[in-house]
Design a protein around this motif. Structure first.
Motif, mmCIF file in Angstrom:
data_model
loop_
_atom_site.group_PDB
_atom_site.id
_atom_site.type_symbol
_atom_site.label_atom_id
_atom_site.label_comp_id
_atom_site.label_asym_id
_atom_site.label_seq_id
_atom_site.Cartn_x
_atom_site.Cartn_y
_atom_site.Cartn_z
ATOM 1 N N THR A 49 0.828 -1.218 0.000
ATOM 2 C CA THR A 49 0.000 0.000 0.000
ATOM 3 C C THR A 49 0.857 1.261 0.000
ATOM 4 O O THR A 49 0.621 2.202 -0.776
ATOM 5 N N LYS A 50 1.869 1.289 0.874
ATOM 6 C CA LYS A 50 2.741 2.455 0.931
ATOM 7 C C LYS A 50 3.580 2.590 -0.335
ATOM 8 O O LYS A 50 3.828 3.705 -0.806
ATOM 9 N N GLY A 51 4.024 1.477 -0.897
ATOM 10 C CA GLY A 51 4.874 1.543 -2.081
ATOM 11 C C GLY A 51 4.150 2.005 -3.325
ATOM 12 O O GLY A 51 4.772 2.590 -4.221
ATOM 13 N N LEU A 52 2.854 1.774 -3.396
ATOM 14 C CA LEU A 52 2.088 2.165 -4.577
ATOM 15 C C LEU A 52 1.556 3.589 -4.495
ATOM 16 O O LEU A 52 1.078 4.131 -5.493
ATOM 17 N N GLN A 53 1.624 4.213 -3.320
ATOM 18 C CA GLN A 53 1.098 5.575 -3.179
ATOM 19 C C GLN A 53 1.864 6.582 -4.026
ATOM 20 O O GLN A 53 1.288 7.584 -4.470
ATOM 21 N N ALA A 54 3.160 6.323 -4.248
ATOM 22 C CA ALA A 54 3.935 7.260 -5.062
ATOM 23 C C ALA A 54 3.389 7.346 -6.478
ATOM 24 O O ALA A 54 3.436 8.407 -7.111
ATOM 25 N N PHE A 55 2.851 6.257 -6.992
ATOM 26 C CA PHE A 55 2.345 6.228 -8.366
ATOM 27 C C PHE A 55 0.852 6.524 -8.429
ATOM 28 O O PHE A 55 0.374 7.119 -9.382
ATOM 29 N N LEU A 62 5.616 5.585 -13.182
ATOM 30 C CA LEU A 62 6.265 4.303 -12.919
ATOM 31 C C LEU A 62 7.396 4.050 -13.910
ATOM 32 O O LEU A 62 8.475 3.566 -13.517
ATOM 33 N N ILE A 63 7.166 4.394 -15.168
ATOM 34 C CA ILE A 63 8.206 4.184 -16.190
ATOM 35 C C ILE A 63 9.417 5.058 -15.898
ATOM 36 O O ILE A 63 10.566 4.617 -15.980
ATOM 37 N N ASN A 277 7.141 8.692 -0.080
ATOM 38 C CA ASN A 277 6.420 7.624 -0.779
ATOM 39 C C ASN A 277 7.306 6.909 -1.790
ATOM 40 O O ASN A 277 7.195 5.685 -1.969
ATOM 41 N N VAL A 278 8.193 7.649 -2.446
ATOM 42 C CA VAL A 278 9.103 7.033 -3.404
ATOM 43 C C VAL A 278 10.066 6.085 -2.701
ATOM 44 O O VAL A 278 10.387 5.001 -3.205
ATOM 45 N N LEU A 279 10.518 6.471 -1.521
ATOM 46 C CA LEU A 279 11.387 5.585 -0.754
ATOM 47 C C LEU A 279 10.658 4.313 -0.348
ATOM 48 O O LEU A 279 11.246 3.222 -0.337
ATOM 49 N N TRP A 280 9.375 4.442 -0.010
ATOM 50 C CA TRP A 280 8.577 3.250 0.264
ATOM 51 C C TRP A 280 8.453 2.379 -0.980
ATOM 52 O O TRP A 280 8.413 1.135 -0.885
ATOM 53 N N MET A 282 10.771 2.007 -3.210
ATOM 54 C CA MET A 282 12.022 1.253 -3.256
ATOM 55 C C MET A 282 11.986 0.063 -2.297
ATOM 56 O O MET A 282 12.481 -1.021 -2.606
ATOM 57 N N GLY A 283 11.379 0.285 -1.123
ATOM 58 C CA GLY A 283 11.213 -0.824 -0.196
ATOM 59 C C GLY A 283 10.334 -1.920 -0.766
ATOM 60 O O GLY A 283 10.571 -3.114 -0.536
ATOM 61 N N LEU A 284 9.323 -1.534 -1.542
ATOM 62 C CA LEU A 284 8.469 -2.525 -2.195
ATOM 63 C C LEU A 284 9.255 -3.341 -3.208
ATOM 64 O O LEU A 284 9.042 -4.559 -3.349
ATOM 65 N N ILE A 285 10.180 -2.698 -3.915
ATOM 66 C CA ILE A 285 11.026 -3.432 -4.858
ATOM 67 C C ILE A 285 11.870 -4.463 -4.112
ATOM 68 O O ILE A 285 12.028 -5.614 -4.564
ATOM 69 N N LEU A 286 12.404 -4.081 -2.965
ATOM 70 C CA LEU A 286 13.180 -5.033 -2.158
ATOM 71 C C LEU A 286 12.322 -6.210 -1.724
ATOM 72 O O LEU A 286 12.775 -7.365 -1.731
ATOM 73 N N LEU A 287 11.082 -5.946 -1.337
ATOM 74 C CA LEU A 287 10.188 -7.029 -0.931
ATOM 75 C C LEU A 287 9.879 -7.955 -2.103
ATOM 76 O O LEU A 287 9.893 -9.188 -1.949
ATOM 77 N N VAL A 288 9.627 -7.380 -3.265
ATOM 78 C CA VAL A 288 9.350 -8.204 -4.447
ATOM 79 C C VAL A 288 10.552 -9.066 -4.798
ATOM 80 O O VAL A 288 10.416 -10.256 -5.131
ATOM 81 N N MET A 289 11.749 -8.507 -4.702
ATOM 82 C CA MET A 289 12.947 -9.299 -4.993
ATOM 83 C C MET A 289 13.154 -10.390 -3.946
ATOM 84 O O MET A 289 13.609 -11.497 -4.281
ATOM 85 N N SER A 290 12.798 -10.129 -2.699
ATOM 86 C CA SER A 290 12.880 -11.176 -1.673
ATOM 87 C C SER A 290 11.941 -12.320 -2.008
ATOM 88 O O SER A 290 12.304 -13.506 -1.877
#
Length: 306
Positions: A49-55, A62-63, A277-280, A282-290
């Motif tokens: 939720t937090k990671g998608l708020q930036a977009f 996103l691109i 929100n953008v930093l969140w 980046m955290g979402l990207i880390l979670l997806v890679m995990s």
């Protein structure tokens, strides 16, 4: 008959207590499993939720976020939030550290289990345990005071570089790879070794053509787990990699990772702001890679069982 009644009652009481204990044990185990599952789902939902708020809420493209090399949050009138240098830095330092640590870890595991099984483990096992117990900040401080000047004096540049980051991470993930690969070789049946020796193969031929192929799923699992840890490491890498928001042109150039930018900038942003929100994100990207690393490990494990 009168003497048998108390014994029977004690037996029934003991059986009842055992059943009650079993029920309590099952409840406790299921409760622990539920808490773990609920915590994982909650973290995923919150970070998603937090990671998608930036977009969705802040209007960041996103691109542009994934492909732009410009990271200028303070630019007016339109800040730029390009995360490509940090994404590239995370993947680069992860794969480069795995290239260093994987051969060393596999070689150490082979030495402990096949070359010197009587005393090799007694020598290397304490070393591996020592490396596991060292805090990441100590790795970073040693890299800052020893490795960075060494790279600067012998290879050029400022010393803060991908090379320094990948060496520090390689040392950090080496115990993980070594331990898992060692368990993999120990789990192989002795019939493989005996059969190979019976056919006239030497020890090195047995290791290279029989044992390593048989243990390959475990070896790959260890490497992927090491890469997973390297991808999420922040403090040690932050102290030696340079933390610049541009793409490196070589391993001697400074770089940055997703984790280092998050730790450096999160405390300087306002909760709910665009940069926050953008930093969140980046955290979402880390979670997806995990999750991606976990799926790869599960796939490798399923192939091992076939």
């Amino acid at each position: 008959m009168e003497k048998l009644v108390p014994a029977k009652e004690r037996l029934l009481k003991s059986e009842k207590n055992w059943m009650n204990g079993e029920v309590r044990g099952k409840i406790l185990v299921f409760l622990c499993a539920f808490i773990m599952i609920a915590a994982t789902i909650s973290i995923t939902i919150f970070l998603g939720t937090k990671g998608l708020q930036a977009f969705v809420k802040s209007g960041v493209s996103l691109i542009e976020f994934l492909t732009s090399q410009n990271w200028v949050p303070s630019k007016l009138p339109k800040p730029e939030y390009g995360a490509l240098p940090f994404i590239f830095g995370s993947f680069a330092v992860t794969f480069l550290s795995a290239i260093i640590a994987a051969p060393l870890g596999i070689g150490a595991a082979i030495f402990m289990t096949e070359i010197a099984p009587s005393w090799g483990k007694k020598v290397l096992q304490p070393v591996i345990e020592l490396l596991v117990g060292i805090p990441s900040v100590v790795y970073g401080f040693i890299g800052l005071t020893v490795l960075v000047p060494f790279v600067r004096n012998h290879f050029g540049g400022l010393g803060f570089s991908l090379l320094s980051g990948m060496i520090v991470l390689a040392v950090m993930i080496l115990p993980t790879i070594t331990s898992i690969v060692t368990d993999g070789f120990n789990s192989l049946p002795n019939a493989l070794r005996e059969g190979s020796y019976a056919l006239g193969a030497t020890r090195w031929q047995t290791i290279r053509k029989v044992l390593i192929p048989a243990a390959m799923p475990t070896i790959l699992t260890g490497v992927v787990l090491g890469m997973s840890r390297a991808f999420g490491e922040a403090l040690a890498v932050q102290m030696v990699i340079g933390n610049v928001s541009r793409l490196p042109h070589g391993i001697l150039d400074a770089s940055a990772t997703l984790t280092t930018i998050i730790t450096l900038n999160m405390g300087n942003t306002t909760f709910g702001s665009v940069e926050n929100n953008v930093l969140w994100s980046m955290g979402l990207i880390l979670l997806v890679m995990s999750f991606a690393f976990i799926l790869i490990i599960r796939y490798i494990s399923s192939r091992r069982k076939i």
